[in-house]
Design a protein around this motif. Structure first.
Motif, PDB file in Angstrom:
ATOM      1  N   TRP A  35      10.993 -84.784 -17.343  1.00  0.00           N
ATOM      2  CA  TRP A  35      12.004 -84.176 -16.477  1.00  0.00           C
ATOM      3  C   TRP A  35      11.769 -84.578 -15.021  1.00  0.00           C
ATOM      4  CZ3 TRP A  35      12.096 -80.387 -12.593  1.00  0.00           C
ATOM      5  CH2 TRP A  35      13.358 -79.888 -12.301  1.00  0.00           C
ATOM      6  N   LEU A  36      10.518 -84.542 -14.582  1.00  0.00           N
ATOM      7  CA  LEU A  36      10.218 -84.949 -13.212  1.00  0.00           C
ATOM      8  C   LEU A  36      10.434 -86.443 -13.010  1.00  0.00           C
ATOM      9  CD1 LEU A  36       7.053 -82.854 -12.361  1.00  0.00           C
ATOM     10  CD2 LEU A  36       9.355 -82.592 -11.442  1.00  0.00           C
ATOM     11  N   ARG A  38      12.558 -88.293 -14.483  1.00  0.00           N
ATOM     12  CA  ARG A  38      13.995 -88.544 -14.414  1.00  0.00           C
ATOM     13  C   ARG A  38      14.498 -88.327 -12.993  1.00  0.00           C
ATOM     14  NH1 ARG A  38      18.350 -84.312 -16.360  1.00  0.00           N
ATOM     15  NH2 ARG A  38      16.949 -83.167 -15.040  1.00  0.00           N
ATOM     16  N   TRP A  39      14.038 -87.280 -12.341  1.00  0.00           N
ATOM     17  CA  TRP A  39      14.497 -87.009 -10.982  1.00  0.00           C
ATOM     18  C   TRP A  39      13.912 -87.981  -9.976  1.00  0.00           C
ATOM     19  CZ3 TRP A  39      18.609 -84.553  -9.707  1.00  0.00           C
ATOM     20  CH2 TRP A  39      19.119 -83.617 -10.581  1.00  0.00           C
ATOM     21  N   ILE A  40      12.721 -88.503 -10.257  1.00  0.00           N
ATOM     22  CA  ILE A  40      12.123 -89.479  -9.343  1.00  0.00           C
ATOM     23  C   ILE A  40      12.766 -90.853  -9.524  1.00  0.00           C
ATOM     24  CG2 ILE A  40       9.981 -90.718  -8.829  1.00  0.00           C
ATOM     25  CD1 ILE A  40       8.517 -88.076  -9.527  1.00  0.00           C
ATOM     26  N   LYS A  41      12.951 -91.265 -10.776  1.00  0.00           N
ATOM     27  CA  LYS A  41      13.460 -92.609 -11.050  1.00  0.00           C
ATOM     28  C   LYS A  41      14.957 -92.738 -10.758  1.00  0.00           C
ATOM     29  CE  LYS A  41      13.341 -96.162 -14.586  1.00  0.00           C
ATOM     30  NZ  LYS A  41      12.976 -96.497 -15.960  1.00  0.00           N
ATOM     31  N   TYR A  42      15.733 -91.732 -11.117  1.00  0.00           N
ATOM     32  CA  TYR A  42      17.198 -91.783 -10.950  1.00  0.00           C
ATOM     33  C   TYR A  42      17.649 -90.773  -9.910  1.00  0.00           C
ATOM     34  CZ  TYR A  42      16.767 -94.253 -15.367  1.00  0.00           C
ATOM     35  OH  TYR A  42      16.411 -95.130 -16.341  1.00  0.00           O
ATOM     36  N   ARG A  43      17.032 -90.784  -8.757  1.00  0.00           N
ATOM     37  CA  ARG A  43      17.319 -89.785  -7.731  1.00  0.00           C
ATOM     38  C   ARG A  43      18.727 -89.912  -7.159  1.00  0.00           C
ATOM     39  NH1 ARG A  43      13.327 -89.815  -2.849  1.00  0.00           N
ATOM     40  NH2 ARG A  43      12.465 -91.157  -4.435  1.00  0.00           N
ATOM     41  N   ASN A  44      19.227 -91.118  -6.955  1.00  0.00           N
ATOM     42  CA  ASN A  44      20.509 -91.303  -6.276  1.00  0.00           C
ATOM     43  C   ASN A  44      21.707 -91.075  -7.188  1.00  0.00           C
ATOM     44  OD1 ASN A  44      19.285 -91.908  -3.868  1.00  0.00           O
ATOM     45  ND2 ASN A  44      19.106 -94.071  -4.371  1.00  0.00           N
ATOM     46  N   PRO A  46      22.516 -88.748  -9.612  1.00  0.00           N
ATOM     47  CA  PRO A  46      23.119 -87.408  -9.632  1.00  0.00           C
ATOM     48  C   PRO A  46      23.770 -87.037  -8.309  1.00  0.00           C
ATOM     49  CG  PRO A  46      20.916 -87.337 -10.541  1.00  0.00           C
ATOM     50  CD  PRO A  46      21.109 -88.700  -9.959  1.00  0.00           C
ATOM     51  N   ASN A  50      27.822 -86.171  -7.985  1.00  0.00           N
ATOM     52  CA  ASN A  50      28.281 -84.890  -7.464  1.00  0.00           C
ATOM     53  C   ASN A  50      29.241 -85.086  -6.299  1.00  0.00           C
ATOM     54  OD1 ASN A  50      26.927 -83.315  -9.284  1.00  0.00           O
ATOM     55  ND2 ASN A  50      25.118 -83.094  -7.999  1.00  0.00           N
TER      56      ASN A  50
END
Length: 60
Positions: A35-36, A38-44, A46, A50
């Protein structure tokens, strides 16, 4: 926690409650890593998605 509280009446629940605590901690640790990442690798991605959808909701 409830199983630990009832372990005074049923001793087998004491062992079961300890197993549940360790299982919960293990699952949390296992699921936290992807989960972490995913947020680090694909930060831009999401953030961009939005922003694109916020223009579609102008009628609300």
């Amino acid at each position: 926690m409830v199983s630990k509280a009832y372990s005074s009446k049923l001793p087998a629940l004491g062992t079961f409650s300890k197993a549940l605590v360790y299982l919960n901690a293990a699952l949390f640790s296992i699921l936290l890593i992807p989960w972490l990442l995913r947020w680090i690798k694909y930060r831009n991605e999401p953030l961009l998605r939005n922003d694109a959808h916020s223009d579609d909701d102008s009628g609300r």
